[in-house]
Enzyme design. Structure first.
Site, short mmCIF file in Angstrom:
data_model
loop_
_atom_site.label_atom_id
_atom_site.label_comp_id
_atom_site.label_asym_id
_atom_site.label_seq_id
_atom_site.Cartn_x
_atom_site.Cartn_y
_atom_site.Cartn_z
N GLU A 134 0.84 -1.18 0.08
CA GLU A 134 0.09 -0.15 0.10
C GLU A 134 0.79 1.36 -0.18
O GLU A 134 0.58 2.44 -0.82
CB GLU A 134 -0.90 -0.26 1.21
CG GLU A 134 -2.00 -1.13 1.11
CD GLU A 134 -2.76 -1.34 2.18
OE1 GLU A 134 -4.06 -1.75 2.27
OE2 GLU A 134 -2.02 -1.29 3.31
N GLU A 171 -3.05 -9.79 4.37
CA GLU A 171 -3.84 -9.49 5.71
C GLU A 171 -4.83 -10.41 5.98
O GLU A 171 -4.99 -10.85 7.17
CB GLU A 171 -4.55 -8.03 5.51
CG GLU A 171 -3.47 -6.79 5.71
CD GLU A 171 -3.07 -6.23 4.25
OE1 GLU A 171 -3.09 -7.22 3.30
OE2 GLU A 171 -2.57 -5.43 4.23
N1 DAK Z 1 5.54 -7.16 11.24
C1 DAK Z 1 6.34 -7.71 12.21
N2 DAK Z 1 7.49 -8.41 12.06
C2 DAK Z 1 7.73 -8.92 10.83
C3 DAK Z 1 6.90 -8.68 9.70
C4 DAK Z 1 5.67 -7.84 9.99
N3 DAK Z 1 4.80 -7.19 9.17
N4 DAK Z 1 7.26 -9.43 8.63
C5 DAK Z 1 8.26 -10.00 9.21
N5 DAK Z 1 8.73 -9.88 10.38
C6 DAK Z 1 9.84 -10.52 11.09
C7 DAK Z 1 9.47 -11.76 11.53
O1 DAK Z 1 8.81 -11.93 12.54
C8 DAK Z 1 10.76 -12.48 11.66
O2 DAK Z 1 11.27 -11.98 12.82
P1 DAK Z 1 12.08 -12.98 13.83
O3 DAK Z 1 11.19 -14.19 14.08
O4 DAK Z 1 13.34 -13.41 13.20
O5 DAK Z 1 12.24 -12.13 15.10
C9 DAK Z 1 11.65 -11.86 10.58
O6 DAK Z 1 10.88 -10.36 10.32
C10 DAK Z 1 11.87 -12.42 9.13
O7 DAK Z 1 10.68 -13.05 9.12
P2 DAK Z 1 10.33 -14.52 8.47
O8 DAK Z 1 11.21 -15.22 9.42
O9 DAK Z 1 8.79 -14.69 8.50
O10 DAK Z 1 10.75 -14.63 7.15
P3 DAK Z 1 10.69 -15.42 5.87
O11 DAK Z 1 11.62 -15.10 4.91
O12 DAK Z 1 10.29 -16.51 6.19
O13 DAK Z 1 9.10 -14.60 5.43
C11 DAK Z 1 7.66 -13.07 4.68
C12 DAK Z 1 9.10 -13.29 4.76
C13 DAK Z 1 7.50 -11.35 4.37
C14 DAK Z 1 6.76 -13.67 3.67
C15 DAK Z 1 6.98 -13.03 6.17
O14 DAK Z 1 7.74 -12.74 7.35
C16 DAK Z 1 5.65 -12.57 6.19
O15 DAK Z 1 4.55 -13.31 5.78
N6 DAK Z 1 5.46 -11.56 6.97
C17 DAK Z 1 4.25 -11.14 7.33
C18 DAK Z 1 3.64 -10.28 6.10
C19 DAK Z 1 2.03 -9.77 6.49
O16 DAK Z 1 1.24 -10.35 6.80
N7 DAK Z 1 2.05 -8.35 6.24
C20 DAK Z 1 0.76 -7.59 6.46
C21 DAK Z 1 0.52 -7.01 7.82
S1 DAK Z 1 -0.90 -6.23 8.20
C22 DAK Z 1 -3.47 1.06 8.07
C23 DAK Z 1 -2.41 1.33 7.40
C24 DAK Z 1 -1.66 0.00 7.15
C25 DAK Z 1 -2.13 -1.18 7.61
C26 DAK Z 1 -3.29 -1.55 8.23
C27 DAK Z 1 -4.12 -0.37 8.47
N8 DAK Z 1 -4.27 2.25 8.48
C28 DAK Z 1 -3.85 3.46 7.80
C29 DAK Z 1 -5.40 2.17 9.16
C30 DAK Z 1 -1.43 -2.39 7.32
C31 DAK Z 1 -1.46 -3.76 7.79
C32 DAK Z 1 -0.64 -4.62 7.48
O17 DAK Z 1 0.62 -4.54 6.59
#
Ligand code: DAK
Length: 259
Positions: A113, A133
């Site tokens: 985004e 998400e």
């Molecule tokens: N937040 C916190 N930590 C994260 C993270 C995240 N989004 N993404 C990755 N990490 C951290 C992991 O926890 C891990 O930390 P440790 O375990 O080593 O301490 C480290 O980064 C490496 O991640 P992985 O071990 O998971 O690494 P991989 O290569 O296996 O996987 C990945 C990479 C990017 C595919 C995976 O980490 C992943 O799926 N991450 C989450 C992606 C995700 O779900 N993103 C959406 C988040 S919700 C708003 C504005 C914005 C938003 C909402 C509202 N308003 C203005 C109202 C946004 C919401 C979102 O983005």
């Protein structure tokens, strides 16, 4: 004030560069990082010597979205009443100078985004875009159901937002999400070259063109974004949000209860 989560540079070609710098957590967009980015944009917008801005996450990852650990502590009433990261996003959305997103690696959730609210995106072959998400039991909250749909069309946006599927650079190019794919290691340089070229142009004309494209392209977008933001806050009231985030932290698949 010194930045903790970003690096800001100004080039003598009139380009400001903002580098997201939380590599250990894939540049997760915590509130403080977003506050730093919005302050940097305000400062660069006010600097008459700057004609264009580049946002990058470095050569490994753009940003893996909002900070999930921060989201885990967030509930509906506090997010809704305090308008969770709305202020910071509004600054990003209202930027004056053209911003190019230079993307390598993951641009997921809020990271996708953030790239989408820039004026255009260039990336290398390593780039991966997605709105995962839904896997956390929440929904996009900052343009994923709005700007993404305008960029790639309804069918692809539905697929991406409902499945959480990630698309690669080629697919993103085919769907019109990005302006150009460049070879690895050159995305930042290429973005700087483009931004430097823009910085040589008349700033009022640049702004007129940018506003003309955005204001018509984004017609009705503001009400759509507000609708989406309120819906995002609602997802924070779900038990499934707690389970989705817990499962991520525990590195297992989520068991959603549909409530
Ligand atoms: N937040 C916190 N930590 C994260 C993270 C995240 N989004 N993404 C990755 N990490 C951290 C992991 O926890 C891990 O930390 P440790 O375990 O080593 O301490 C480290 O980064 C490496 O991640 P992985 O071990 O998971 O690494 P991989 O290569 O296996 O996987 C990945 C990479 C990017 C595919 C995976 O980490 C992943 O799926 N991450 C989450 C992606 C995700 O779900 N993103 C959406 C988040 S919700 C708003 C504005 C914005 C938003 C909402 C509202 N308003 C203005 C109202 C946004 C919401 C979102 O983005």
């Amino acid at each position: 004030m010194k930045n903790k989560y970003i690096i800001v540079e100004k080039l003598n070609t009139g380009v400001g560069i903002i580098t997201l710098n939380r590599p250990k957590v894939y540049n997760a967009l915590c509130t403080d990082l977003l506050a730093e980015v919005s302050n940097a944009i305000i400062n660069l917008d006010q600097d008459l010597k700057i004609g264009a801005i580049v946002i990058t996450g470095g050569d490994k990852v753009f940003a893996a979205g909002a900070d999930i650990k921060e989201l885990s502590t967030l509930d509906f009433s506090s997010a809704y009443m305090n308008e969770f990261i709305k202020k910071q996003w509004l600054v990003l959305e209202k930027h004056n100078k053209p911003i190019i997103a230079a993307v390598s690696g993951f641009a997921l959730g809020g990271g996708c985004e953030l790239a989408l609210l820039c004026d255009f995106i260039i990336c290398d072959d390593s780039a991966k875009f997605g709105q995962p998400e839904i896997k956390l039991g929440i929904m996009p909250g900052a343009g994923g159901t709005q700007r993404l749909t305008k960029a790639v069309g309804k069918a692809k946006a539905m697929q991406m937002c409902l499945t959480g599927d990630i698309i690669d650079a080629k697919e993103a190019k085919n769907y019109g999400l990005i302006a150009k794919i460049v070879s690895e290691d050159s995305v930042l340089n290429e973005a700087i070259v483009m931004a430097s070229k823009i910085a040589t142009m008349s700033q009022p004309v640049v702004k007129l063109i940018k506003d003309s494209i955005n204001n018509t392209y984004e017609l009705n977008l503001q009400s759509g974004l507000e609708y989406e933001r309120q819906s995002f806050y609602t997802t924070l009231a779900l038990e499934d949000k707690v389970e989705g985030i817990k499962a991520f932290i525990e590195k297992r698949k989520a068991n959603f209860l549909n409530k």
